[in-house]
Design a protein around this motif. Structure first.
Motif, PDB file in Angstrom:
ATOM      1  N   GLY A 287       7.285   6.241   3.759  1.00  0.00           N
ATOM      2  CA  GLY A 287       7.494   5.066   3.279  1.00  0.00           C
ATOM      3  C   GLY A 287       6.178   4.324   2.842  1.00  0.00           C
ATOM      4  N   ASP A 288       6.191   2.806   2.575  1.00  0.00           N
ATOM      5  CA  ASP A 288       5.133   2.109   2.270  1.00  0.00           C
ATOM      6  C   ASP A 288       4.481   1.107   3.365  1.00  0.00           C
ATOM      7  N   LEU A 289       3.321   0.678   3.368  1.00  0.00           N
ATOM      8  CA  LEU A 289       3.039  -0.456   4.080  1.00  0.00           C
ATOM      9  C   LEU A 289       2.733  -1.742   3.580  1.00  0.00           C
TER      10      LEU A 289
ATOM     11  N   VAL B 226       0.918  -1.197   0.011  1.00  0.00           N
ATOM     12  CA  VAL B 226       0.132  -0.129   0.103  1.00  0.00           C
ATOM     13  C   VAL B 226       0.766   1.287   0.044  1.00  0.00           C
ATOM     14  N   SER B 227       1.064   1.767  -1.191  1.00  0.00           N
ATOM     15  CA  SER B 227       1.836   3.065  -1.255  1.00  0.00           C
ATOM     16  C   SER B 227       1.562   4.084  -0.386  1.00  0.00           C
ATOM     17  N   GLY B 228       2.701   4.844   0.204  1.00  0.00           N
ATOM     18  CA  GLY B 228       2.487   6.154   0.690  1.00  0.00           C
ATOM     19  C   GLY B 228       1.647   5.886   2.104  1.00  0.00           C
ATOM     20  N   LYS B 229       1.734   4.768   2.762  1.00  0.00           N
ATOM     21  CA  LYS B 229       1.132   4.374   3.892  1.00  0.00           C
ATOM     22  C   LYS B 229       2.024   4.252   5.084  1.00  0.00           C
ATOM     23  N   GLY B 230       3.246   4.336   5.105  1.00  0.00           N
ATOM     24  CA  GLY B 230       4.233   3.865   5.962  1.00  0.00           C
ATOM     25  C   GLY B 230       4.544   4.945   6.918  1.00  0.00           C
ATOM     26  N   ASN B 231       5.761   4.857   7.439  1.00  0.00           N
ATOM     27  CA  ASN B 231       6.393   5.715   8.530  1.00  0.00           C
ATOM     28  C   ASN B 231       6.694   6.977   7.845  1.00  0.00           C
TER      29      ASN B 231
END
Length: 379
Positions: free
Chosen positions: A249-251, A236-241
């Motif tokens: 980052g990404d999830l 899931v792009s753009g849902k990380g830290n």
């Protein structure tokens, strides 16, 4: 007399990039400071080998050197290691050594990476898990995932300090790395005191406890593709830290699929065991069997065998990448009655007699076998 970089690396002027790298590996290990402690001559040769590799491994620098020599490189701003202090030289050598041997392999005793290569407090990418029912993985679905991500503390601007100031870590000298030796090589690892940042906090921020970041609870809706399998990941792009520079980052969602009571999955194929009464197998009856998408008819051959398999092509699971469907494999399990009444026994005897099958085996039929067995025990 001007130094010839090709002679330094002991290669010809038409050597390939791989040949230059191979020669550098050999000579860098030969003159490595940890192998030649206290040997000033070896240390100078080690610097010269790295200087030559830095010039010849770069196609642009090599072209200039081939045409104009070292002076041509100096006119372009390349000065080898002349005029550089010891720490800058060792930082430069470390980066070259890492490019050839890999990170964590090229730390030199007392040498290290500069503060420009300090590690972040946490990785940008994060992982979460989701558990799916068997049918949800087979046919796909939409799921809401609860997870948490990190972002810099707004109170201390990510410093972890109440007054937003930090001090140089005394354990690693601000480098963020500490070094240890194994044999003649020296390896590096993140400093445990400052967690690789090179900085320590004296007055901890009350909001984040000195960590420099907050953890935010979040939800995200994820489309589960048809055919996803156990331990597959969904990005899931753009849902990380989020780090202190605003990068995010990404999830990565790791999928756990529950087992089904009847269907067993193997890659894109699905197996199911169907109980068949012995008379159905003997008669070759037609059975209705369950599939992933409804009912199908299975025509048994007369005298079907126990554990016999029947393949229904295209009735399996759709591959998550190719979209090609696997097969359904039906395996029959022949069952027999555990109890018989007198009438049933008589009917079975009549059926047996109708086939001319003898109820008592004649000894002469196995006479040869009996003799062979007796001979096994003769001395």
């Amino acid at each position: 007399m001007e130094i010839d970089y090709y002679e330094v690396l002991e290669v010809s002027r038409d050597a390939s990039g791989d040949e230059i790298k191979k020669a550098y590996r050999k000579l860098a290990l030969k003159y490595h400071p940890d192998r030649n402690q206290g040997d000033k001559e070896a240390e100078e040769k080690f610097k010269l080998v790295n200087e030559a590799y830095q010039a010849l491994s770069d196609p642009k620098k090599r072209a200039i050197y081939d045409r104009y020599g070292k002076s041509g490189l100096e006119n372009q701003g390349f000065s080898g290691y002349s005029g550089m202090d010891s720490e800058d030289i060792m930082d430069d050598l470390s980066s070259i050594f890492e490019s050839v041997f890999g990170r964590g392999f090229g730390g030199f005793g007392g040498f290290g990476s500069s503060t420009s290569r300090q590690r972040s407090k946490y990785p940008l990418d994060i992982e979460s898990k989701i558990t799916l029912e068997f049918n949800e993985a087979v046919f796909g679905c939409e799921k809401e995932i609860k997870y948490s991500y990190k972002k810099p503390c707004e109170v201390c601007d990510g410093t972890g300090s109440e007054d937003k100031t930090t001090e140089t870590c005394s354990n690693c000298g601000g480098r963020g790395q500490v070094y240890y030796r194994q044999g003649f090589m020296t390896f590096s690892q993140p400093c445990e005191v400052c967690n690789g940042s090179g900085k320590v906090v004296k007055n901890r921020c009350k909001n984040c406890g000195g960590r420099g970041y907050e953890e935010i609870e979040a939800k995200v809706s994820v489309d589960i593709p048809e055919g996803i399998d156990n331990n597959n990941q969904i990005r899931v792009s753009g849902k990380g830290n989020i780090n202190e520079y605003g990068d995010r980052g990404d999830l990565y969602v790791r999928v756990i699929v529950k087992e089904d009571e009847h269907f067993i999955r193997h890659n894109d194929d699905v197996y199911i065991e169907v109980p068949v009464f012995f008379t159905q197998a003997a008669l070759g009856e037609t059975l209705k069997i369950p599939t992933l998408r409804g009912e199908k008819e299975l025509k048994l051959p007369v005298g079907a065998k126990d554990k016999q398999q029947f393949v229904f092509r295209g009735e399996g699971i759709k591959n998550v990448h190719t979209k090609k469907e696997g097969n359904l494999i039906v395996q029959i399990s022949i069952t027999y009655p555990k109890k018989l009444n007198d009438d049933q026994k008589e009917l079975l005897r009549q059926l047996q007699d109708s086939f001319g099958y003898e109820t008592v085996l004649k000894e002469d039929r196995f006479e040869g076998v009996f003799e062979k067995i007796k001979n096994w025990f003769k001395k």
